[in-house]
Design a protein around this motif. Structure first.
Motif, PDB file in Angstrom:
ATOM      1  N   GLY A   9       0.684  -1.270  -0.073  1.00  0.00           N
ATOM      2  CA  GLY A   9      -0.196  -0.228  -0.134  1.00  0.00           C
ATOM      3  C   GLY A   9       0.847   1.285   0.136  1.00  0.00           C
ATOM      4  N   GLY A  10       0.204   2.433  -0.250  1.00  0.00           N
ATOM      5  CA  GLY A  10       0.837   3.524  -0.101  1.00  0.00           C
ATOM      6  C   GLY A  10       0.113   4.908  -0.613  1.00  0.00           C
ATOM      7  N   TRP A  11       0.980   5.809  -1.149  1.00  0.00           N
ATOM      8  CA  TRP A  11       0.174   6.976  -1.814  1.00  0.00           C
ATOM      9  C   TRP A  11       0.678   7.152  -3.510  1.00  0.00           C
ATOM     10  CZ3 TRP A  11       2.385  11.045  -4.488  1.00  0.00           C
ATOM     11  CH2 TRP A  11       1.385  12.242  -4.637  1.00  0.00           C
ATOM     12  N   VAL A  12      -0.434   7.573  -4.190  1.00  0.00           N
ATOM     13  CA  VAL A  12      -0.364   7.483  -5.584  1.00  0.00           C
ATOM     14  C   VAL A  12      -1.164   8.700  -6.166  1.00  0.00           C
ATOM     15  CG1 VAL A  12      -1.801   5.505  -6.087  1.00  0.00           C
ATOM     16  CG2 VAL A  12       0.014   6.209  -7.696  1.00  0.00           C
ATOM     17  N   GLN A  13      -0.653   9.154  -7.062  1.00  0.00           N
ATOM     18  CA  GLN A  13      -1.645  10.125  -7.907  1.00  0.00           C
ATOM     19  C   GLN A  13      -2.480   9.416  -8.793  1.00  0.00           C
ATOM     20  OE1 GLN A  13       1.027  13.023  -9.917  1.00  0.00           O
ATOM     21  NE2 GLN A  13       0.879  14.414  -8.252  1.00  0.00           N
ATOM     22  N   ALA A  14      -3.487  10.162  -9.157  1.00  0.00           N
ATOM     23  CA  ALA A  14      -4.710   9.594  -9.771  1.00  0.00           C
ATOM     24  C   ALA A  14      -4.048   9.173 -11.101  1.00  0.00           C
ATOM     25  CB  ALA A  14      -5.904  10.480 -10.103  1.00  0.00           C
ATOM     26  N   GLY A  15      -4.355   7.788 -11.664  1.00  0.00           N
ATOM     27  CA  GLY A  15      -3.856   7.437 -12.843  1.00  0.00           C
ATOM     28  C   GLY A  15      -2.449   6.465 -13.031  1.00  0.00           C
ATOM     29  N   GLY A  16      -1.941   6.590 -11.631  1.00  0.00           N
ATOM     30  CA  GLY A  16      -1.056   5.636 -11.017  1.00  0.00           C
ATOM     31  C   GLY A  16      -1.441   4.320 -11.002  1.00  0.00           C
ATOM     32  N   SER A  17      -0.177   3.420 -10.596  1.00  0.00           N
ATOM     33  CA  SER A  17      -0.322   2.130 -10.311  1.00  0.00           C
ATOM     34  C   SER A  17       0.163   1.790  -8.917  1.00  0.00           C
ATOM     35  CB  SER A  17       0.139   1.159 -11.276  1.00  0.00           C
ATOM     36  OG  SER A  17      -0.369   1.528 -12.691  1.00  0.00           O
ATOM     37  N   LEU A  18      -0.383   0.705  -8.429  1.00  0.00           N
ATOM     38  CA  LEU A  18       0.199  -0.069  -7.002  1.00  0.00           C
ATOM     39  C   LEU A  18      -0.177  -1.230  -7.167  1.00  0.00           C
ATOM     40  CD1 LEU A  18      -1.068   2.439  -4.090  1.00  0.00           C
ATOM     41  CD2 LEU A  18       1.392   1.946  -5.055  1.00  0.00           C
ATOM     42  N   ARG A  19       0.660  -2.298  -6.576  1.00  0.00           N
ATOM     43  CA  ARG A  19       0.664  -3.553  -6.718  1.00  0.00           C
ATOM     44  C   ARG A  19       0.559  -4.095  -5.368  1.00  0.00           C
ATOM     45  NH1 ARG A  19       4.666  -8.530  -7.833  1.00  0.00           N
ATOM     46  NH2 ARG A  19       3.159 -10.096  -8.509  1.00  0.00           N
ATOM     47  N   LEU A  20      -0.489  -4.653  -4.793  1.00  0.00           N
ATOM     48  CA  LEU A  20      -0.556  -5.178  -3.416  1.00  0.00           C
ATOM     49  C   LEU A  20      -0.239  -6.627  -3.403  1.00  0.00           C
ATOM     50  CD1 LEU A  20      -3.990  -3.666  -2.304  1.00  0.00           C
ATOM     51  CD2 LEU A  20      -1.839  -2.671  -2.005  1.00  0.00           C
ATOM     52  N   SER A  21       0.278  -7.196  -2.296  1.00  0.00           N
ATOM     53  CA  SER A  21       0.777  -8.612  -2.170  1.00  0.00           C
ATOM     54  C   SER A  21       0.119  -9.104  -0.655  1.00  0.00           C
ATOM     55  CB  SER A  21       2.045  -8.689  -2.134  1.00  0.00           C
ATOM     56  OG  SER A  21       2.620  -8.487  -3.462  1.00  0.00           O
ATOM     57  N   CYS A  22      -0.353 -10.240  -0.785  1.00  0.00           N
ATOM     58  CA  CYS A  22      -0.931 -10.854   0.397  1.00  0.00           C
ATOM     59  C   CYS A  22      -0.046 -12.286   0.641  1.00  0.00           C
ATOM     60  CB  CYS A  22      -2.066 -11.141   0.730  1.00  0.00           C
ATOM     61  SG  CYS A  22      -2.870 -12.107   1.847  1.00  0.00           S
ATOM     62  N   ALA A  23       0.804 -12.367   1.680  1.00  0.00           N
ATOM     63  CA  ALA A  23       1.305 -13.973   1.998  1.00  0.00           C
ATOM     64  C   ALA A  23       0.619 -14.736   2.917  1.00  0.00           C
ATOM     65  CB  ALA A  23       2.612 -13.519   2.483  1.00  0.00           C
ATOM     66  N   ALA A  24       0.307 -15.644   2.707  1.00  0.00           N
ATOM     67  CA  ALA A  24      -0.764 -16.519   3.505  1.00  0.00           C
ATOM     68  C   ALA A  24       0.027 -17.518   4.291  1.00  0.00           C
ATOM     69  CB  ALA A  24      -1.682 -17.334   2.830  1.00  0.00           C
ATOM     70  N   SER A  25      -0.090 -17.978   5.470  1.00  0.00           N
ATOM     71  CA  SER A  25       0.669 -18.966   6.152  1.00  0.00           C
ATOM     72  C   SER A  25      -0.371 -19.681   7.088  1.00  0.00           C
ATOM     73  CB  SER A  25       1.878 -18.358   6.972  1.00  0.00           C
ATOM     74  OG  SER A  25       1.385 -17.326   7.796  1.00  0.00           O
ATOM     75  N   GLY A  26      -0.056 -20.915   7.449  1.00  0.00           N
ATOM     76  CA  GLY A  26      -0.777 -21.437   8.656  1.00  0.00           C
ATOM     77  C   GLY A  26      -1.951 -22.749   8.132  1.00  0.00           C
ATOM     78  N   ARG A  27      -2.527 -22.215   6.729  1.00  0.00           N
ATOM     79  CA  ARG A  27      -3.217 -23.270   6.165  1.00  0.00           C
ATOM     80  C   ARG A  27      -3.242 -22.756   4.582  1.00  0.00           C
ATOM     81  NH1 ARG A  27      -8.977 -24.013   6.968  1.00  0.00           N
ATOM     82  NH2 ARG A  27      -8.929 -24.533   4.928  1.00  0.00           N
ATOM     83  N   THR A  28      -3.924 -23.751   3.695  1.00  0.00           N
ATOM     84  CA  THR A  28      -4.012 -23.344   2.324  1.00  0.00           C
ATOM     85  C   THR A  28      -5.548 -23.151   2.132  1.00  0.00           C
ATOM     86  OG1 THR A  28      -4.458 -25.707   2.076  1.00  0.00           O
ATOM     87  CG2 THR A  28      -2.408 -24.865   1.713  1.00  0.00           C
TER      88      THR A  28
END
Length: 121
Positions: A9-28
């Motif tokens: 997450g973070g700050w971006v100007q309109a028209g820009g891009s961001l990539r979120l990631s999520c790491a899972a652990s403890g089960r599938t």
């Protein structure tokens, strides 16, 4: 212990891009996805995918701009967000569930703590 940990997450100007990631652990999970909550608003569904198949769901507000994907080896799910708009500003939550189906757009069992995305105009 089941954990879903978001990043990107973070700050971006309109028209820009961001990539979120999520790491899972403890089960599938058979289903993983993203919800978001804007200030003063209810939490809403964004996108989800089936871990074992090719199923994808997207909210209409993000179709064509956001793409959800997974990395099997790392048990990680990503949300690529392009052409961001100020109305995309929200805390984004990673979610997971053992079941895949239409009902997941209403919520999943497991939740991360969230990551803030701010889009300025």
């Amino acid at each position: 212990q089941v954990q879903l940990v978001e990043s990107g997450g973070g700050w971006v100007q309109a028209g820009g891009s961001l990539r979120l990631s999520c790491a899972a652990s403890g089960r599938t999970f058979n289903a993983m996805g993203w919800f978001r909550q804007a200030p003063g608003e209810e939490r809403e569904f964004v996108a989800a995918l089936s871990w074992s198949g090719g199923g994808r769901y997207y909210d209409d507000s993000v179709k064509g701009r956001f793409t959800i994907s997974r990395c099997n080896a790392k048990n990680t799910v990503h949300l690529q967000m392009n052409n961001l708009k100020p109305e995309d500003t929200a805390v984004y939550y990673c979610t997971g569930d053992k079941d895949w189906g239409p009902g997941i757009v209403n919520g999943m069992k497991y939740w991360g703590k969230g990551t803030l995305v701010t889009v300025s105009s």
